[in-house]
Design a protein around this motif. Structure first.
Motif, PDB file in Angstrom:
ATOM      1  N   VAL A  71      -4.162   5.833 -10.943  1.00 31.46           N
ATOM      2  CA  VAL A  71      -2.768   6.265 -10.822  1.00 31.46           C
ATOM      3  C   VAL A  71      -1.830   5.087 -11.058  1.00 31.46           C
ATOM      4  CG1 VAL A  71      -1.031   7.120  -9.196  1.00 31.46           C
ATOM      5  CG2 VAL A  71      -3.257   8.239  -9.339  1.00 31.46           C
ATOM      6  N   ARG A  72      -2.195   3.939 -10.528  1.00 28.05           N
ATOM      7  CA  ARG A  72      -1.359   2.744 -10.715  1.00 28.05           C
ATOM      8  C   ARG A  72      -1.326   2.335 -12.186  1.00 28.05           C
ATOM      9  NH1 ARG A  72      -3.761   0.192  -7.278  1.00 28.05           N
ATOM     10  NH2 ARG A  72      -5.128  -1.112  -8.533  1.00 28.05           N
ATOM     11  N   GLU A  73      -2.479   2.381 -12.863  1.00 23.24           N
ATOM     12  CA  GLU A  73      -2.539   1.970 -14.263  1.00 23.24           C
ATOM     13  C   GLU A  73      -1.863   2.990 -15.194  1.00 23.24           C
ATOM     14  OE1 GLU A  73      -6.832  -0.426 -13.902  1.00 23.24           O
ATOM     15  OE2 GLU A  73      -6.687   1.437 -15.037  1.00 23.24           O
ATOM     16  N   GLU A  74      -2.003   4.273 -14.877  1.00 21.81           N
ATOM     17  CA  GLU A  74      -1.522   5.309 -15.793  1.00 21.81           C
ATOM     18  C   GLU A  74      -0.084   5.752 -15.520  1.00 21.81           C
ATOM     19  OE1 GLU A  74      -5.903   7.324 -16.683  1.00 21.81           O
ATOM     20  OE2 GLU A  74      -4.466   8.383 -15.412  1.00 21.81           O
ATOM     21  N   LEU A  75       0.332   5.672 -14.239  1.00 23.65           N
ATOM     22  CA  LEU A  75       1.669   6.151 -13.882  1.00 23.65           C
ATOM     23  C   LEU A  75       2.570   5.052 -13.333  1.00 23.65           C
ATOM     24  CD1 LEU A  75       0.716   9.532 -12.149  1.00 23.65           C
ATOM     25  CD2 LEU A  75       1.354   9.149 -14.537  1.00 23.65           C
ATOM     26  N   GLY A  76       2.002   3.879 -13.069  1.00 15.99           N
ATOM     27  CA  GLY A  76       2.802   2.779 -12.550  1.00 15.99           C
ATOM     28  C   GLY A  76       3.249   2.971 -11.115  1.00 15.99           C
ATOM     29  N   VAL A  77       2.589   3.846 -10.375  1.00 18.54           N
ATOM     30  CA  VAL A  77       2.954   4.158  -8.993  1.00 18.54           C
ATOM     31  C   VAL A  77       1.793   3.800  -8.077  1.00 18.54           C
ATOM     32  CG1 VAL A  77       3.578   5.998  -7.371  1.00 18.54           C
ATOM     33  CG2 VAL A  77       4.514   6.006  -9.695  1.00 18.54           C
ATOM     34  N   THR A  78       2.084   3.129  -6.980  1.00 12.69           N
ATOM     35  CA  THR A  78       1.053   2.811  -5.992  1.00 12.69           C
ATOM     36  C   THR A  78       0.870   4.012  -5.082  1.00 12.69           C
ATOM     37  OG1 THR A  78       1.578   0.458  -6.037  1.00 12.69           O
ATOM     38  CG2 THR A  78       0.399   1.279  -4.102  1.00 12.69           C
ATOM     39  N   LEU A  79      -0.358   4.481  -4.980  1.00 15.67           N
ATOM     40  CA  LEU A  79      -0.657   5.699  -4.217  1.00 15.67           C
ATOM     41  C   LEU A  79      -1.828   5.419  -3.285  1.00 15.67           C
ATOM     42  CD1 LEU A  79      -0.178   8.793  -3.828  1.00 15.67           C
ATOM     43  CD2 LEU A  79      -1.935   9.150  -5.577  1.00 15.67           C
ATOM     44  N   ARG A  80      -1.644   5.737  -2.019  1.00 18.41           N
ATOM     45  CA  ARG A  80      -2.736   5.622  -1.056  1.00 18.41           C
ATOM     46  C   ARG A  80      -3.539   6.922  -1.084  1.00 18.41           C
ATOM     47  NH1 ARG A  80      -3.875   2.389   3.326  1.00 18.41           N
ATOM     48  NH2 ARG A  80      -5.110   3.344   4.993  1.00 18.41           N
ATOM     49  N   VAL A  81      -4.769   6.840  -1.532  1.00 14.84           N
ATOM     50  CA  VAL A  81      -5.621   8.023  -1.679  1.00 14.84           C
ATOM     51  C   VAL A  81      -6.481   8.156  -0.425  1.00 14.84           C
ATOM     52  CG1 VAL A  81      -7.462   9.085  -3.020  1.00 14.84           C
ATOM     53  CG2 VAL A  81      -5.644   7.822  -4.184  1.00 14.84           C
ATOM     54  N   GLU A  82      -6.281   9.261   0.300  1.00 12.85           N
ATOM     55  CA  GLU A  82      -6.970   9.423   1.586  1.00 12.85           C
ATOM     56  C   GLU A  82      -7.722  10.738   1.721  1.00 12.85           C
ATOM     57  OE1 GLU A  82      -3.486   8.918   4.095  1.00 12.85           O
ATOM     58  OE2 GLU A  82      -4.256   6.963   4.742  1.00 12.85           O
ATOM     59  N   HIS A  83      -7.364  11.729   0.907  1.00 16.47           N
ATOM     60  CA  HIS A  83      -7.948  13.054   1.107  1.00 16.47           C
ATOM     61  C   HIS A  83      -8.614  13.555  -0.170  1.00 16.47           C
ATOM     62  CE1 HIS A  83      -5.955  13.278   4.961  1.00 16.47           C
ATOM     63  NE2 HIS A  83      -4.804  13.008   4.384  1.00 16.47           N
ATOM     64  N   GLY A  84      -9.872  13.957  -0.039  1.00 17.87           N
ATOM     65  CA  GLY A  84     -10.583  14.559  -1.153  1.00 17.87           C
ATOM     66  C   GLY A  84     -10.396  16.061  -1.165  1.00 17.87           C
ATOM     67  N   LEU A  85     -10.347  16.634  -2.357  1.00 19.86           N
ATOM     68  CA  LEU A  85     -10.209  18.084  -2.504  1.00 19.86           C
ATOM     69  C   LEU A  85     -11.475  18.744  -3.027  1.00 19.86           C
ATOM     70  CD1 LEU A  85      -6.640  18.310  -4.108  1.00 19.86           C
ATOM     71  CD2 LEU A  85      -7.273  18.764  -1.729  1.00 19.86           C
TER      72      LEU A  85
END
Length: 359
Positions: A71-85
């Motif tokens: 997400v950081r590389e493709e969208l330039g946004v830092t995202l905390r990933v915590e939940h799997g779907l």
């Protein structure tokens, strides 16, 4: 990691080679929606189809870390990933991969990227290559934009997110234990766009009422929602006034709720109304809340010929099945005020429940 049985004649090297021969690729994707429930897809320069954000897991990297990195590389946004779907087993023969690729199959993890507001969407910065553009699309459009397997996976993951089941196990994009939302195929057709202004008051005199719908609460705080088994469309109980109702919108709701779902309810509380300006003549669509007193066997609605699937869902889950836009938040707040007046507790987030089928 399992170990060879004590009586096995395999050496460590042989056992390692055996395990390596069964190895699969590992990948990630991230499901991101906007406040309208639309899904973020990426138009890429190396495929004819779109993709969710994501990619391959690097050696020694965890899937969750890989999801955040992508997400950081493709969208330039830092995202905390915590939940799997979802965790999807992608078989080697389900992908039209060239023989030279020797595709062994893949385990693909789908993570919840959450709902992004306007500020976070405005912060997206695309890289100089690979990602041409992004757009947020109605879930029903995913099969038109993604490859069939990717669309199946994305819709399965989205249903799991709505259903609050935790991560589901998929095989080639389909759940091994389908929920009622999967069986009904919700979100496979466009949700009607009803982003009308909400007013927590009675419809003004002179504004014709064209619809009466109900937030009908079970004792646990969940509401009755109807699913069309043919289209996957969702709606609240209720419908159009008829002469027999004599301009009594509660009578309309009682009649429609019984015809559609064999549901009966107690004394209702007015939630408010929305003002529909999409028609030739502006009209009101009123909303009530009430406590369910009984729900009979599922049967065919005489007006439509459809036997709706009846589910209990939290009000928040119900709204995820509609496209009511930003005014939905104000209506939700009014619904909870009405629930409190009815003395009904607030429902905990939980999987939806299907009510009894046809007797």
């Amino acid at each position: 990691m399992s170990t060879p049985p004590a009586d096995s004649a395999m050496t460590d090297e042989e056992y390692g080679a055996l395990r390596a021969s069964a190895a699969l690729w590992c990948g990630t994707s991230v499901l991101i929606t906007d406040v309208f429930g639309r899904v973020l897809v990426q138009h890429v320069d190396y495929l004819d189809t779109c993709l969710l954000p994501g990619g391959g897991v690097d050696k020694g990297e965890s899937p969750a870390h890989a999801a955040g990195r992508e997400v950081r590389e493709e969208l330039g946004v830092t995202l905390r990933v915590e939940h799997g779907l979802a965790v999807d087993w992608v078989s080697a023969d389900s992908v039209d991969a060239p023989a030279a690729m020797r595709f062994p199959g893949e385990i693909l993890h789908v993570f919840d990227g959450g709902t992004w507001d306007d500020d976070r969407i405005a912060a997206i910065r695309l890289p100089d290559h690979e990602i041409d553009s992004i757009e947020f699309v109605e879930p029903a459009r995913l099969p038109d934009l993604l490859s069939p397997r990717d669309a199946r996976r994305a819709l399965s993951a989205l249903r799991a997110r709505i259903n609050a089941t935790g991560a589901v196990v998929l095989e080639n994009g389909l759940p091994i234990a389908p929920s009622v939302l999967d069986r009904a195929g919700i979100l496979r057709t466009d949700r009607p766009e009803h982003r009308f202004a909400f007013h927590p008051a009675a419809a003004p005199t002179g504004l014709p009422v064209r619809q009466s719908w109900g937030w009908l609460f079970d004792a646990d705080g969940r509401v009755l929602v109807l699913l069309d088994p043919q289209s996957g469309a969702a709606c609240l109980p209720g419908g159009t006034p008829e002469p027999v109702d004599q301009d009594d919108w509660v009578a309309t709701l009682r009649r429609e709720a019984y015809e559609e779902a064999t549901a009966r309810f107690g004394e209702p509380v007015l939630v408010g109304h929305v003002c529909d300006t999409d028609t030739d003549t502006a009209c009101a669509r009123v909303r009530y809340a009430a406590a369910l007193t009984s729900v009979g066997p599922r049967r065919v609605d005489p007006a439509t010929g459809v036997a709706h699937i009846r589910i209990l869902a939290t009000p928040e889950q119900a709204l995820e099945l509609f496209d009511w836009g930003r005014p939905a938040a104000e209506q939700l707040a009014a619904v909870h005020r009405a629930r409190e007046r009815l003395g009904i507790r607030r429902a905990a987030r939980q999987p939806v429940t299907e009510l009894p089928p046809i007797a």
